[in-house]
Design a protein around this motif. Structure first.
Motif, short mmCIF file in Angstrom:
data_model
loop_
_atom_site.label_atom_id
_atom_site.label_comp_id
_atom_site.label_asym_id
_atom_site.label_seq_id
_atom_site.Cartn_x
_atom_site.Cartn_y
_atom_site.Cartn_z
N ILE A 81 0.89 -1.16 0.00
CA ILE A 81 0.00 0.00 0.00
C ILE A 81 0.92 1.21 0.00
CG2 ILE A 81 -1.66 1.32 1.36
CD1 ILE A 81 -3.01 -1.18 2.06
N ILE A 82 0.75 2.06 -0.99
CA ILE A 82 1.70 3.15 -1.21
C ILE A 82 1.02 4.49 -1.00
CG2 ILE A 82 3.13 4.24 -3.00
CD1 ILE A 82 3.85 1.51 -3.98
N ALA A 83 1.70 5.39 -0.27
CA ALA A 83 1.15 6.72 -0.02
C ALA A 83 0.73 7.35 -1.35
CB ALA A 83 2.21 7.60 0.66
N ALA A 84 -0.49 7.86 -1.37
CA ALA A 84 -1.02 8.40 -2.63
C ALA A 84 -0.87 9.91 -2.71
CB ALA A 84 -2.48 8.01 -2.75
N GLY A 85 -0.42 10.53 -1.63
CA GLY A 85 -0.26 11.97 -1.62
C GLY A 85 -1.56 12.66 -1.27
N PRO A 86 -1.62 13.99 -1.21
CA PRO A 86 -0.50 14.86 -1.56
C PRO A 86 0.64 14.86 -0.54
CG PRO A 86 -2.33 16.15 -0.70
CD PRO A 86 -2.81 14.74 -0.77
N ASP A 87 0.39 14.33 0.67
CA ASP A 87 1.46 14.30 1.67
C ASP A 87 1.83 12.86 2.02
OD1 ASP A 87 1.73 17.03 2.06
OD2 ASP A 87 0.00 17.09 3.41
N ASP A 88 2.95 12.73 2.72
CA ASP A 88 3.29 11.44 3.31
C ASP A 88 2.18 11.06 4.28
OD1 ASP A 88 5.63 11.68 1.89
OD2 ASP A 88 6.89 12.13 3.62
N MET A 89 2.06 9.77 4.55
CA MET A 89 1.02 9.32 5.49
C MET A 89 1.34 9.81 6.92
SD MET A 89 0.36 5.34 4.60
CE MET A 89 -0.18 4.75 3.04
N THR A 90 0.28 10.05 7.67
CA THR A 90 0.44 10.39 9.08
C THR A 90 0.56 9.10 9.89
OG1 THR A 90 -1.92 10.28 9.45
CG2 THR A 90 -1.03 12.43 8.80
N VAL A 91 0.89 9.25 11.17
CA VAL A 91 0.97 8.08 12.05
C VAL A 91 -0.38 7.36 12.07
CG1 VAL A 91 1.21 7.34 14.45
CG2 VAL A 91 2.85 8.95 13.48
N ALA A 92 -1.47 8.14 12.16
CA ALA A 92 -2.81 7.52 12.21
C ALA A 92 -3.08 6.74 10.93
CB ALA A 92 -3.87 8.59 12.42
N GLU A 93 -2.69 7.30 9.80
CA GLU A 93 -2.92 6.61 8.52
C GLU A 93 -2.08 5.34 8.41
OE1 GLU A 93 -4.12 10.54 5.84
OE2 GLU A 93 -2.02 9.93 6.01
N VAL A 94 -0.84 5.43 8.86
CA VAL A 94 0.04 4.25 8.81
C VAL A 94 -0.51 3.14 9.71
CG1 VAL A 94 2.35 3.37 9.36
CG2 VAL A 94 2.11 5.56 8.20
N THR A 95 -0.91 3.54 10.92
CA THR A 95 -1.43 2.55 11.87
C THR A 95 -2.65 1.85 11.30
OG1 THR A 95 -0.69 4.03 13.62
CG2 THR A 95 -2.17 2.26 14.28
N GLU A 96 -3.55 2.67 10.78
CA GLU A 96 -4.80 2.12 10.24
C GLU A 96 -4.50 1.17 9.06
OE1 GLU A 96 -8.80 3.86 8.16
OE2 GLU A 96 -7.62 5.24 9.37
N ALA A 97 -3.63 1.63 8.17
CA ALA A 97 -3.31 0.81 6.99
C ALA A 97 -2.59 -0.47 7.41
CB ALA A 97 -2.44 1.61 6.03
N ALA A 98 -1.69 -0.37 8.39
CA ALA A 98 -0.93 -1.55 8.82
C ALA A 98 -1.85 -2.59 9.45
CB ALA A 98 0.16 -1.14 9.81
N ILE A 99 -2.85 -2.12 10.20
CA ILE A 99 -3.81 -3.06 10.82
C ILE A 99 -4.67 -3.70 9.74
CG2 ILE A 99 -5.85 -3.22 12.33
CD1 ILE A 99 -4.49 -0.94 14.04
N ALA A 100 -5.22 -2.86 8.87
CA ALA A 100 -6.14 -3.38 7.84
C ALA A 100 -5.43 -4.34 6.88
CB ALA A 100 -6.75 -2.22 7.07
N HIS A 101 -4.17 -4.04 6.59
CA HIS A 101 -3.42 -4.81 5.58
C HIS A 101 -2.61 -5.96 6.21
CE1 HIS A 101 -1.98 -5.04 1.50
NE2 HIS A 101 -0.72 -4.83 1.80
N GLU A 102 -2.66 -6.03 7.54
CA GLU A 102 -1.83 -7.01 8.28
C GLU A 102 -0.39 -6.95 7.77
OE1 GLU A 102 -3.66 -10.86 8.26
OE2 GLU A 102 -5.57 -10.08 8.97
N ALA A 103 0.15 -5.72 7.80
CA ALA A 103 1.45 -5.46 7.18
C ALA A 103 2.58 -6.16 7.91
CB ALA A 103 1.70 -3.96 7.14
N ASP A 104 3.57 -6.60 7.14
CA ASP A 104 4.79 -7.16 7.71
C ASP A 104 5.84 -6.07 7.94
OD1 ASP A 104 4.13 -10.05 7.39
OD2 ASP A 104 4.05 -9.48 5.26
N ALA A 105 5.71 -4.97 7.18
CA ALA A 105 6.77 -3.94 7.22
C ALA A 105 6.19 -2.57 6.93
CB ALA A 105 7.83 -4.27 6.18
N ILE A 106 6.85 -1.56 7.47
CA ILE A 106 6.52 -0.18 7.09
C ILE A 106 7.80 0.51 6.63
CG2 ILE A 106 4.48 0.02 8.58
CD1 ILE A 106 6.17 1.64 10.54
N MET A 107 7.64 1.36 5.63
CA MET A 107 8.77 2.17 5.15
C MET A 107 8.33 3.63 5.19
SD MET A 107 10.73 1.77 1.55
CE MET A 107 11.29 3.20 0.64
#
Ligand code: 8YV
Length: 322
Positions: free
Chosen positions: A26-52
Motif C-alpha cells: 500500500i503506497i502513499a497516494a499523496g498529496p502528503d506522506d502518510m500520518t501516524v494515524a494513517e500508517v497505523t490504520e493501513a498496517a492493521i487493515a493490511h496485516e502489514a509485515d513492514a513499514i517504510m
C-alpha cells in the motif's frame, strides 16, 4: 504470497515500482506522506509485515505501540533517525533500519553549495538578475567573502562531515573539527581535532554542522557558542534544525556577527521560522540535502533491501542497533 508493506512516504517512481513488484504494497497516494494515524490504520487493515517511511513520520513510543504485531520491520529512508523512539522500538522487538552511506556524497555536495552560496551572496545575486539587472554595480558593492584558503570547522566527522572536508580540501581550506572521538589519521587526513566544540569555534571562518540531533547536540549552536566564532563567520546547516537555537541565529545574522548562513534544516518543518526568509544573508533550501535522482532512488532501494533482508530471516543490513 508476497510480504505486505505500507510505503508511507512519497518516493521516486522507480522505488514505488520495485515496491509493487516485490511486495503486496500500500503506497502513499499523496498529496502528503502518510500520518501516524494513517500508517497505523493501513498496517492493521493490511496485516502489514513492514513499514517504510522517512523523517516525516514521528515513530514515537505511542506510534510503535499502535502498530499491529504483524509488523516486524520499520525502515526509514534517511540516515537520521531522531524521529524514531529507539528504546520503544527495541523493547517492542521491531527491527528498525536506516540508509547510511548512500546519501553521503549528495548531502555533502548540497552543504558545499550552501556554503558557497551563503558566502558569495547567491540569493541576492539571483534576485537582482530575476528583477532585470539594469544598473551599475560598483567594484565595492555587494561583496561576498572569500572561501578558498579559509578555515572550515566541522561539527560531527562521520561520513558526511568527512565528505564535506574532502570537498573543502579542493578549495585549499584548512579543516578543523570537533566530534565525540578523534578520528584515526587515515580518516583525519590532516584535519585538526578539537576535543571541545567551544575551543574550535574561534578558528572557524566557516562552520558546517554534520552531527545528529540528540539531547547532547540540542541547541549546541546558541548565543554563547555563536559569540565564540570570529566576526563575519558563515554557518552551514544541512544536518538537523534541532542543533540550532534559532532566536540566537536570527540575532547573529541581523547584528552582523555572522556574515551569512546556508540553512537546509529547521526546528519546525515544513513550517519553518519565516524570520529567516526575511533575511538577505541567508541562503535557504527546504530539507533537500539528499535530493538528487540517484540518491533518492538509492535510499529507497536500500530501505527496501533492508525490509527484504529482515523478512527473509537474514537480519537487517543497516540496523539502528545490534
Ligand atoms: C531526509 C535526511 O531524510 O537522511 C536524512 O537524515 O535528512 C534526508 O535525507 C530526506 O531528505 C527526506 O526528508
Amino acid at each position: 504470497m508476497k510480504p505486505r508493506l505500507i510505503l508511507a512516504c512519497l518516493m521516486p517512481t522507480d522505488v514505488n515500482i520495485r515496491a509493487m513488484r516485490e511486495f503486496d504494497a500500500i503506497i502513499a497516494a499523496g498529496p502528503d506522506d502518510m500520518t501516524v494515524a494513517e500508517v497505523t490504520e493501513a498496517a492493521i487493515a493490511h496485516e502489514a509485515d513492514a513499514i517504510m517511511f522517512t523523517n516525516t513520520l514521528p515513530l514515537s513510543a505511542a506510534a510503535v505501540a499502535g502498530l499491529p504485531p504483524t509488523v516486524r520491520v520499520g525502515a526509514t529512508s534517511s540516515v537520521g533517525y531522531d524521529h524514531i523512539d529507539v528504546p520503544a522500538a527495541k523493547a517492542r522487538g521491531l527491527h528498525v533500519t536506516n540508509t547510511p552511506g548512500v546519501l553521503t556524497e549528495c548531502t555533502a555536495d548540497h552543504a558545499f553549495m550552501m556554503m558557497l552560496a551563503a558566502a558569495r551572496r547567491g540569493y541576492e545575486y539571483d534576485r537582482i538578475m530575476r528583477k532585470g539587472w539594469r544598473y551599475r554595480i560598483g567594484q565595492g558593492d555587494l561583496l561576498g567573502v572569500r572561501v578558498t584558503g579559509k578555515t572550515l570547522g566541522i561539527l560531527g566527522m562521520g561520513r558526511i562531515g568527512r565528505a564535506m572536508a574532502q570537498r573543502a580540501r579542493g578549495f585549499d581550506m584548512k579543516i578543523v573539527y570537533h566530534a565525540r572521538t578523534r578520528l584515526p589519521p587515515e580518516l583525519e587526513l590532516g584535519a585538526t581535532y578539537f576535543p571541545t566544540f567551544e575551543a574550535m569555534l574561534p578558528h572557524c571562518d566557516f562552520l558546517s554542522l554534520h552531527a545528529p540531533a540528540n539531547p547532547a547536540t540540542d541547541k549546541i549552536v546558541n548565543a554563547h557558542t555563536l559569540s565564540l566564532l570570529p566576526d563575519g563567520a558563515v554557518l552551514v546547516n544541512v544536518s538537523r534544525g534541532g542543533l540550532v537555537d534559532e532566536d540566537a541565529l536570527v540575532e547573529a545574522l541581523t547584528s552582523g556577527k555572522l556574515f551569512a548562513a546556508g540553512l537546509d534544516v529547521f526546528r519546525q518543518e515544513p513550517d519553518f521560522d519565516l524570520r529567516f526568509a526575511a533575511l538577505d544573508n541567508v541562503f535557504l533550501s527546504p530539507h533537500v540535502g539528499s535530493a538528487s535522482k540517484e540518491t533518492r532512488n538509492a535510499m529507497g532501494f536500500r530501505a527496501l533491501d533492508n525490509i527484504a533482508a529482515v523478512l527473509a530471516g537474514k537480519g537487517p543490513i543497516d540496523p539502528l542497533w545490534t
